[in-house]
Design a protein around this motif. Structure first.
Motif, short mmCIF file in Angstrom:
data_model
loop_
_atom_site.label_atom_id
_atom_site.label_comp_id
_atom_site.label_asym_id
_atom_site.label_seq_id
_atom_site.Cartn_x
_atom_site.Cartn_y
_atom_site.Cartn_z
N ASP A 3 47.15 34.97 29.46
CA ASP A 3 48.31 35.60 30.07
C ASP A 3 48.22 35.73 31.60
N PHE A 4 47.97 34.64 32.25
CA PHE A 4 47.99 34.64 33.71
C PHE A 4 49.44 34.86 34.14
N ALA A 5 49.71 35.96 34.83
CA ALA A 5 51.09 36.26 35.17
C ALA A 5 51.22 36.77 36.59
N VAL A 6 52.29 36.40 37.21
CA VAL A 6 52.58 36.88 38.55
C VAL A 6 53.80 37.78 38.42
N ASP A 7 53.65 39.04 38.80
CA ASP A 7 54.77 39.95 38.77
C ASP A 7 55.39 40.03 40.16
N ARG A 8 56.59 39.52 40.25
CA ARG A 8 57.24 39.45 41.56
C ARG A 8 57.55 40.83 42.10
N THR A 14 48.13 39.25 37.43
CA THR A 14 47.35 39.87 36.36
C THR A 14 46.86 38.79 35.40
N PHE A 15 45.64 38.89 34.98
CA PHE A 15 45.12 37.95 34.00
C PHE A 15 43.98 38.62 33.25
N SER A 16 43.64 38.08 32.10
CA SER A 16 42.55 38.68 31.35
C SER A 16 41.69 37.59 30.72
N PHE A 111 37.93 47.20 31.30
CA PHE A 111 37.02 46.62 30.31
C PHE A 111 37.24 47.27 28.95
N SER A 112 37.31 46.46 27.90
CA SER A 112 37.42 47.04 26.55
C SER A 112 36.71 46.15 25.54
N GLU A 113 36.09 46.80 24.54
CA GLU A 113 35.30 46.04 23.56
C GLU A 113 35.95 46.10 22.18
N GLN A 114 35.94 44.99 21.49
CA GLN A 114 36.42 44.94 20.11
C GLN A 114 35.60 43.91 19.34
N ASN A 115 35.02 44.33 18.21
CA ASN A 115 34.22 43.44 17.36
C ASN A 115 33.15 42.68 18.16
N GLY A 116 32.48 43.40 19.05
CA GLY A 116 31.39 42.78 19.79
C GLY A 116 31.82 41.86 20.92
N LYS A 117 33.15 41.72 21.11
CA LYS A 117 33.64 40.91 22.22
C LYS A 117 34.28 41.82 23.26
N THR A 118 34.17 41.45 24.51
CA THR A 118 34.68 42.30 25.58
C THR A 118 35.79 41.61 26.35
N THR A 119 36.90 42.32 26.49
CA THR A 119 38.02 41.79 27.27
C THR A 119 38.04 42.45 28.64
N VAL A 120 38.14 41.62 29.65
CA VAL A 120 38.27 42.13 31.02
C VAL A 120 39.66 41.78 31.50
N ARG A 121 40.37 42.80 31.98
CA ARG A 121 41.72 42.59 32.48
C ARG A 121 41.72 42.88 33.98
N ILE A 122 42.19 41.93 34.75
CA ILE A 122 42.14 42.08 36.21
C ILE A 122 43.54 42.01 36.80
N SER A 123 43.86 42.99 37.64
CA SER A 123 45.12 42.94 38.39
C SER A 123 44.78 42.90 39.86
N ILE A 124 45.44 42.01 40.57
CA ILE A 124 45.21 41.92 42.01
C ILE A 124 46.54 42.04 42.74
N TYR A 125 46.63 43.07 43.56
CA TYR A 125 47.84 43.28 44.36
C TYR A 125 47.60 42.70 45.74
N ARG B 84 44.01 30.36 40.43
CA ARG B 84 43.74 30.39 39.00
C ARG B 84 42.48 29.58 38.67
N ASN B 85 42.34 28.42 39.29
CA ASN B 85 41.16 27.60 39.04
C ASN B 85 39.87 28.30 39.44
N MET B 86 39.93 29.02 40.56
CA MET B 86 38.73 29.72 41.01
C MET B 86 38.28 30.73 39.96
N TRP B 87 39.24 31.48 39.43
CA TRP B 87 38.87 32.49 38.42
C TRP B 87 38.42 31.85 37.12
N GLU B 88 39.07 30.75 36.73
CA GLU B 88 38.65 30.02 35.52
C GLU B 88 37.18 29.63 35.65
#
Lengths: 168, 104
Positions: A3-8, A14-16, A111-125, B84-88
């Motif tokens: 879900d790489f997304a750009v919020d105008r 934001t991506f995870s 950061f969040s963990e589920q079933n031994g896997k960890t999801t990292v969600r990053i937002s950059i303004y 995007r490529n950099m983060w990938e």
């Protein structure tokens, strides 16, 4: 990457990403310089952390080092830390004497963990997303932001056409 | 005068023009037929797009045809793709580091 997304509206990208490792390990990988430096710079560049105080108000001063030894410095200042859950920082390019080039960008990592896997969600303004916003507004339906995929598809079609023209 | 490419695509009419000529090269009057604005206003938009090097003109007989500069449009997309490529790359490298740490 998901879900790489750009919020105008909010000028935020934001991506995870899910990692096949437990929360503690992933948290360490993001917050301990000796691990961070192993993955932070896209190869063949390397990451060199000069100092890092992972506490609120603390800073990480690091360089991306090119294969030719060229150093590009950045400063990250930690503005909020909730252990193993979230941290926020201000990121700015800098010179070798720790003088930041403002404005920088504001990062928020969750950061969040589920079933031994960890999801990292990053937002950059980022202020400069203003321009990106205009670019993404090239939605081909009026009033909707264009997704990156749309643009990629369009370009693929255009390139095919231009090749046809070149060969035709 | 050289203009900012982002200014070129900030206007909805100009974006619509880009969409039209992305599919095929068109004359100014054929382009104008798609809009409820004056020909002069369409001409102005075309001039701006030309100054930004987003469109190119080609004389065919007595008509001028406008078409899209594909390479230039790609430039617009470059920033996001680089980002995007950099983060990938980073994340893939982190995958490797994590699997090393887990077995270590």
């Amino acid at each position: 990457m998901n879900d790489f997304a750009v919020d105008r509206k909010t000028k935020t990208v934001t991506f995870s990403r899910e990692f096949n490792a437990g929360l503690s390990l992933v948290w360490d990988a993001y917050t301990r310089p000796e691990i961070l430096d192993q993955w932070w710079a896209p190869k063949p560049w390397t990451s060199k952390t000069k100092f890092m105080d992972f506490e609120v108000g603390g800073r990480r001063f690091y360089a991306m080092v090119s294969p030719g030894g060229e150093e590009h410095w950045s400063i990250q200042k930690y503005t909020s830390i909730s252990p193993k859950t979230n941290f926020k920082l201000l990121n700015a390019f800098a010179d070798k004497d720790e003088n930041p080039e403002l404005p920088g960008s504001e990062w928020d990592l969750t950061f969040s963990e589920q079933n031994g896997k960890t999801t990292v969600r990053i937002s950059i303004y980022n202020e400069s997303l203003d321009r990106l916003d205009k670019m993404l507004a090239m939605g081909f339906k009026e009033g909707t932001a264009m997704t990156l995929r749309n643009l990629e598809e369009l370009l693929a079609i255009l390139l095919q056409q231009s090749e046809k023209h070149a060969n035709g | 005068m050289r203009r900012d490419i982002f200014q070129a695509i900030a206007d909805p009419t100009r974006r619509a023009i880009i969409t039209l000529i992305a599919v095929q090269a068109m004359t100014p009057s054929a382009i104008a037929d798609n809009f409820n604005t004056t020909r002069q206003s369409v001409s102005k938009h075309l001039r701006i797009l030309t100054e930004c090097e987003l469109v190119k003109q080609e004389q065919q007989g007595r008509e001028i045809y406008y078409s899209l500069e594909v390479e230039k449009i790609k430039e617009v997309d470059q920033w996001v793709n680089q980002f995007r490529n950099m983060w990938e790359t980073r994340f893939n490298q982190l995958d490797d580091v994590l699997s090393t740490l887990k077995t270590g």
